[in-house]
Design an enzyme around this catalytic site. Structure first.
Site, mmCIF file in Angstrom:
data_model
loop_
_atom_site.group_PDB
_atom_site.id
_atom_site.type_symbol
_atom_site.label_atom_id
_atom_site.label_comp_id
_atom_site.label_asym_id
_atom_site.label_seq_id
_atom_site.Cartn_x
_atom_site.Cartn_y
_atom_site.Cartn_z
ATOM 1 N N LYS A 12 -20.215 -37.179 -21.702
ATOM 2 C CA LYS A 12 -19.279 -37.346 -22.819
ATOM 3 C C LYS A 12 -19.910 -36.723 -24.058
ATOM 4 C CE LYS A 12 -15.947 -39.847 -22.665
ATOM 5 N NZ LYS A 12 -14.556 -39.577 -22.217
ATOM 6 N N THR A 57 -17.547 -40.461 -17.418
ATOM 7 C CA THR A 57 -17.968 -40.091 -18.770
ATOM 8 C C THR A 57 -17.614 -41.199 -19.757
ATOM 9 O OG1 THR A 57 -15.898 -38.934 -19.286
ATOM 10 C CG2 THR A 57 -17.664 -37.642 -18.249
ATOM 11 N N GLN A 234 -38.748 -12.111 -42.147
ATOM 12 C CA GLN A 234 -39.579 -12.359 -40.973
ATOM 13 C C GLN A 234 -40.913 -12.979 -41.376
ATOM 14 O OE1 GLN A 234 -37.716 -9.691 -41.503
ATOM 15 N NE2 GLN A 234 -37.074 -8.686 -39.593
ATOM 16 N N HIS A 262 -27.125 -12.565 -47.933
ATOM 17 C CA HIS A 262 -27.343 -11.430 -48.835
ATOM 18 C C HIS A 262 -26.718 -11.660 -50.212
ATOM 19 C CE1 HIS A 262 -28.983 -9.089 -45.578
ATOM 20 N NE2 HIS A 262 -27.896 -9.264 -44.856
#
Length: 306
Positions: A12, A57, A234, A262
């Protein structure tokens, strides 16, 4: 040609649960989104339609709510470990071999009201009114296979920005390159971070203080972002992951996904104005997406690539 049933799981998803603690006049709340996925001896459910080995579930959903009442929610990680172990160890006939619990936690801050505007005396101390804090969401994933526990915690949607101390230049240029080199730019990103704990849950191994660990890991991510003079996103990613590993011994691996939000300088010359790194256009699409893992030497990384 014969067909083979491959990997499968069920459960679930997105059980939204709010647990209120009313032990005193200062209430506490935990707000979670819990998803359960079970793997095991479920071939017959798919191949013949027999539900003899199927835990509904709906039962997994009920278990989440019942455990919130019976055991409380100290942390997302501890709650997830309880659920995962229950589904594997306690399900009838041992048909569940692996349980994965994914949890998102939403934070709330108390609303403070000055006495001068309080609707009743002492309302500030009652502490039952809250406002959703920030935009980031705390995340955790707990997997238990009957032998060991794997815990991967983290956060998503944590938006950060440096208005200076960021450059980007010296990159490869070809006939399709139009990007201008930047020696003073805005660096902004929406952090998704996940970190794996060394904890395995074997031999009565003590659990880390999950809440404290999360708070400090988040702090180190933010401090590394703020204190790194960046020549690339990075480089900033590596600094953030390294900072967590250097300061949190319980963490073995950190994976970061950093979309570059950006900010482009607006051309104001048509209006007779000079833009001295003051006015930007914030673009939400398209964006650069920087991803990477930092882990301890000798550790095999396990956090999956998104």
């Amino acid at each position: 040609m014969a067909h083979v049933l491959g990997q499968n799981q069920y459960g679930k998803a997105e059980n939204r649960i709010v647990r209120v603690y009313r032990d005193s006049t200062r209430h506490e709340i935990k707000d979670l989104n819990v998803s359960v996925a079970l793997s095991g001896e479920f071939d017959d459910v798919h191949l013949t339609g027999s539900n003899a080995n199927c835990l509904p579930t709906d039962t997994t959903k009920n278990t989440v709510f019942a455990f919130a009442k019976e055991y409380g929610i100290d942390s997302a990680e501890a709650f997830g470990i309880l659920l995962a172990r229950h589904f594997v160890d306690d399900t009838e006939r041992g048909v569940v071999h692996r349980a994965r619990i994914r949890i998102e936690e939403y934070s709330w801050d108390r609303i403070r009201t000055p006495d001068s505007s309080a609707r009743f005396i002492g309302s500030e101390e009652v502490g039952h009114s809250f406002v959703r804090s920030g935009q980031e969401v705390r995340t955790s994933e707990i997997v238990y296979d009957g032998d060991s526990v794997q815990v991967i915690s983290g956060l998503k949607d944590l938006v950060v920005l440096n208005s200076t101390n960021s450059e980007f230049w010296g990159y490869i240029k070809d006939e399709y390159t139009t990007l201008q080199e930047a020696y003073d730019r805005i660096l902004a990103t929406q952090v998704t971070a996940r970190w794996k704990y060394a904890f395995t849950g074997r031999d009565d191994e003590a659990q880390p203080n999950w809440n404290r660990s999360y708070t400090h890991a988040r702090r180190h991510l933010l401090e590394a972002f703020a204190e790194t003079y960046s020549y690339s996103l990075q480089q900033t990613l590596h600094a953030m992951g390294t900072r967590v590993l250097n300061n949190r011994a319980e963490v073995d691996e950190v994976r970061l996904e950093l979309p570059n939000k950006h900010h482009f300088l607006v051309d104001l010359e048509p209006f007779g104005l000079k833009n001295e790194n003051e006015v930007y256009y914030a673009a939400d699409r398209m964006y650069g997406l920087i991803e990477g893992t930092v882990h301890r030497e000798g550790v095999v990384p396990v956090i999956p690539v998104a």
